[in-house]
Scaffold this motif. Structure first.
Motif, PDB file in Angstrom:
ATOM      1  N   LEU A 410      17.451  52.977  33.359  1.00  0.00           N
ATOM      2  CA  LEU A 410      16.806  52.387  32.187  1.00  0.00           C
ATOM      3  C   LEU A 410      15.307  52.286  32.458  1.00  0.00           C
ATOM      4  CD1 LEU A 410      19.335  49.554  31.272  1.00  0.00           C
ATOM      5  CD2 LEU A 410      19.212  51.889  30.377  1.00  0.00           C
ATOM      6  N   THR A 412      11.718  51.227  30.737  1.00  0.00           N
ATOM      7  CA  THR A 412      11.170  50.436  29.641  1.00  0.00           C
ATOM      8  C   THR A 412       9.648  50.457  29.703  1.00  0.00           C
ATOM      9  OG1 THR A 412      13.095  48.978  29.676  1.00  0.00           O
ATOM     10  CG2 THR A 412      11.142  48.168  28.539  1.00  0.00           C
ATOM     11  N   ASN A 413       9.035  50.785  28.580  1.00  0.00           N
ATOM     12  CA  ASN A 413       7.588  50.762  28.444  1.00  0.00           C
ATOM     13  C   ASN A 413       7.191  49.478  27.710  1.00  0.00           C
ATOM     14  OD1 ASN A 413       4.861  51.264  28.100  1.00  0.00           O
ATOM     15  ND2 ASN A 413       5.126  52.938  26.638  1.00  0.00           N
ATOM     16  N   ARG A 443      16.606  57.159  23.487  1.00  0.00           N
ATOM     17  CA  ARG A 443      15.974  55.871  23.263  1.00  0.00           C
ATOM     18  C   ARG A 443      17.017  54.842  22.828  1.00  0.00           C
ATOM     19  NH1 ARG A 443      10.781  56.605  19.497  1.00  0.00           N
ATOM     20  NH2 ARG A 443      10.825  54.339  19.798  1.00  0.00           N
ATOM     21  N   THR A 445      15.957  51.728  21.680  1.00  0.00           N
ATOM     22  CA  THR A 445      15.281  50.710  20.887  1.00  0.00           C
ATOM     23  C   THR A 445      16.040  50.425  19.603  1.00  0.00           C
ATOM     24  OG1 THR A 445      13.192  51.476  21.804  1.00  0.00           O
ATOM     25  CG2 THR A 445      13.084  50.049  19.866  1.00  0.00           C
ATOM     26  N   SER A 484       9.428  50.871  23.971  1.00  0.00           N
ATOM     27  CA  SER A 484      10.719  51.555  23.891  1.00  0.00           C
ATOM     28  C   SER A 484      11.387  51.530  25.254  1.00  0.00           C
ATOM     29  CB  SER A 484      10.555  53.006  23.427  1.00  0.00           C
ATOM     30  OG  SER A 484       9.934  53.064  22.157  1.00  0.00           O
ATOM     31  N   THR A 485      12.700  51.714  25.213  1.00  0.00           N
ATOM     32  CA  THR A 485      13.517  51.827  26.414  1.00  0.00           C
ATOM     33  C   THR A 485      14.270  53.144  26.360  1.00  0.00           C
ATOM     34  OG1 THR A 485      13.786  49.432  26.621  1.00  0.00           O
ATOM     35  CG2 THR A 485      15.378  50.814  27.770  1.00  0.00           C
TER      36      THR A 485
END
Length: 617
Positions: A410, A412-413, A443, A445, A484-485
């Motif tokens: 995973l 994440t940004n 994604r 999200t 987003s992830t």
């Protein structure tokens, strides 16, 4: 006369070379949330390239320098790490993650060679030599644990353009290696003061390896400063450790006086058994409705913890180690990042230099006196927050069963406006066989924002594994949109090992090296590289019943013993007829058998008559 001039010339060169040498050390403290403390040690030594090639060692340790020269290594990076960096609570990694390694031991180097075979041979020589120097299992980095990264690492030193074509990058990991005092002792021996003076006198194995997270690094590279007289060889040693203040302050022994005035004490770690905090020293939150003398709800100690060097490390700093630079100017050796309104108590005679813009205070350690620093109880609750990380990454296994499984990561940004691009590098053992057609990047999200892996993965380098020869190498260039992830996942198959290839604790599992993430700069103004590593994984393989071979051995040995004994008895024993034995005749044998039979019959009938007589009465 010529000999005299040659002696003067060599002496002059030695003085010039010595003047170019340099050594610096610095210790930076930074309080972290949840009662933790980040201590960053940095030791940097430099020597001219000319003196290094002539083996004139002053600050560069001879033991390490000769190994590098023998293995034709132009740049070396070695890491010893344990624990886990809590990015959610502690923020960004220290030094941008450039001095951090994966769990266990990690090594990568640029070796000068004409071919890949020659580079690998020198790589093995380097591993064997470093294994003996640092008391580590680096000699187990063979072809199955060696990779050649393409985009994940770049040289940090200044190399000539003509020599870059002959440099070969090799990378190896040992995630199973346990970092301990045996690795710290040779690490300290490389320093000029050998851990006897300066900030290195605080490095004690009992405190260092009781930390929540720690990493030791050694970097050797050539440096050519702009406008300088020549190139230098630089060795930089760092130790980054996150200490639990409450656990480090627990009493572990008795204190003894170091001086005649009994003013400075040294801590004796005689009793390593931790003891609970006394009831009168507990910090309770009395605002809770259920608070009572019998029930204590612990209060957040992130802003109320007090500490000193003697409490955290068990001893103060024992003087300075080369406190002045080449120009004779005193340099700061100890710094702490706290708000400007916080009070700090230091030893008398210490020079303090404050930088209000950075919320940082630095101190010049006295040359021969002990240095003590104490952070007392503060009236202000202000804290200095670390910057948040630019990327969050977590990696784990999926699936069930002993035949197949999966890996998911995973990513994440946290930035709400800027996309982030990075290189994702994985090294898998040969007995993990990934199915690349199952590789997915999606994604998480929202369902409407899902995208294919071609939009997230911009490039890929894949080198498949060969059984018992090399592992799998996977490098992906990934772009994560803002806020987003991304979930990166693939399936793999577990290979069956020979029973001689299992370790002694086979049921524990096999360690898989952490993934290395190199964050690419977003613009030309970005300074320095940023790295982060995921945690290592524990892979469970089909494990045979190791007691069955012993059962088979015991049963087979019994059968063989019985068969061998019978056959040996038949082969060795000699069989003869009764009439061939001297002094023995068939008539005598028959007479003896007749006497025995009559004696038995007499006893039988006499007993029967007595029983009949008793019945008649």
């Amino acid at each position: 006369m010529r000999r005299f001039f040659r002696f003067l010339l060599s002496l002059l060169l030695t003085v010039i070379v010595t003047a170019d040498s340099d050594y610096h050390e610095q210790l930076v403290f930074e309080p972290l949330p949840q009662g933790s403390l980040l201590a960053s040690f940095n030791f940097k030594s430099q020597a001219s390239l000319q003196s290094f090639q002539k083996q004139h060692f002053r600050y560069i340790p001879r033991s390490l320098g000769q190994i590098i020269q023998h293995a034709k290594t132009q740049e070396l990076h070695l890491r010893f790490s344990s624990g886990r960096w809590d990015a959610e609570n502690w923020g960004a990694r220290p030094r941008g993650g450039t001095k951090e390694g994966g769990t266990g031991v990690e090594l990568w180097a640029w070796v000068e060679a004409e071919s890949d075979e020659e580079a690998f041979s020198r790589w093995i020589t380097l591993n064997n030599a470093l294994s003996g120097l640092f008391c580590a299992s680096l000699n187990f980095i063979d072809s199955t644990r060696t990779t050649r990264p393409v985009e994940s690492f770049e040289p940090t030193g200044d190399h000539a353009n003509a020599s870059l074509s002959k440099l070969h990058l090799l990378h190896g990991t040992l995630p199973r290696e346990v970092v301990c005092t045996e690795n710290l002792t040779p690490f300290l021996k490389l320093l000029p003061c050998k851990g006897k003076a300066g900030i290195s006198s605080l490095l004690d194995g009992h405190k260092l390896f009781d930390a929540s997270w720690q990493t030791m690094s050694i970097d050797v590279k050539p440096v050519c400063p702009t406008g300088g007289s020549g190139c230098l060889v630089e060795i930089e040693q760092t130790v980054d450790v996150v200490l639990d203040i409450e656990r480090s302050k627990r009493p572990r022994g008795e204190s003894r006086a170091l001086g005649n005035d009994n003013a400075v004490t040294d801590f004796m770690p005689d009793n390593p058994i931790p003891r609970p905090v006394p009831a009168d020293e507990l910090i309770c939150d009395t605002s809770k409705p259920y608070s009572s003398p019998e029930a204590c709800y612990p209060l957040d100690v992130s802003t109320t913890q007090t500490w000193s060097l003697s409490e955290i490390f068990g001893r103060p700093i024992k003087g300075s180690c080369l406190a002045s630079d080449t120009h004779g100017k005193a340099v700061e050796s100890v710094c702490i990042k706290v708000p400007n309104e916080h009070r700090i108590q230091i030893s008398e005679g210490t020079i303090e230099r404050t930088d209000p813009s950075k919320n940082q205070r630095c101190y010049v350690i006295p040359e021969s006196d002990h240095f003590e620093m104490t952070l007392p109880q503060q009236d202000s609750q202000a804290v200095v927050n670390r910057p948040p990380p630019s990327l969050y990454a977590s990696r784990s296994f999926t699936g069930h069963g002993q035949e197949r499984g999966g890996v998911q990561t995973l990513l994440t940004n946290p930035s709400p406006n800027t996309a982030i691009s990075f290189v994702y590098f994985e090294t898998l053992p040969w007995f993990m066989k990934p199915f690349m057609h199952t590789l997915k990047a999606e994604r998480l999200t929202s369902p409407s924002s899902s995208s294919s892996k071609d939009q997230i993965i911009t490039s890929m380098y894949y080198r498949p594994a060969l059984d018992r020869q090399r592992g799998t190498q996977l490098e992906l260039q990934i772009t994560v949109p803002p806020a987003s992830t991304v979930r990166l996942a693939y399936d793999f198959e577990k290979a069956i090992l020979r029973y001689t290839e299992y370790p002694p604790d086979a049921n524990r599992g096999f360690d898989v090296a952490p993934a290395v993430i190199r964050i690419l700069p977003t613009n030309a103004s970005s300074k320095g590289a940023v790295y982060l590593r995921t945690t290592s994984l524990l892979l469970s393989l089909p494990t045979p019943d190791f007691s069955m071979p012993y059962n088979v051995i015991i049963l087979t040995s019994t059968v063989m013993a019985l068969a061998f004994g019978s056959i040996y008895n038949l082969l060795v024993r000699r069989f003869v007829g009764a009439d061939e034995v001297e002094g023995l005749s068939l008539a005598k044998v028959k007479g003896r058998l007749r006497e025995v039979r009559e004696r038995l019959m007499r006893k039988f009938w006499s007993g029967k008559e007595e029983v009949q007589y008793v019945l008649d009465k």
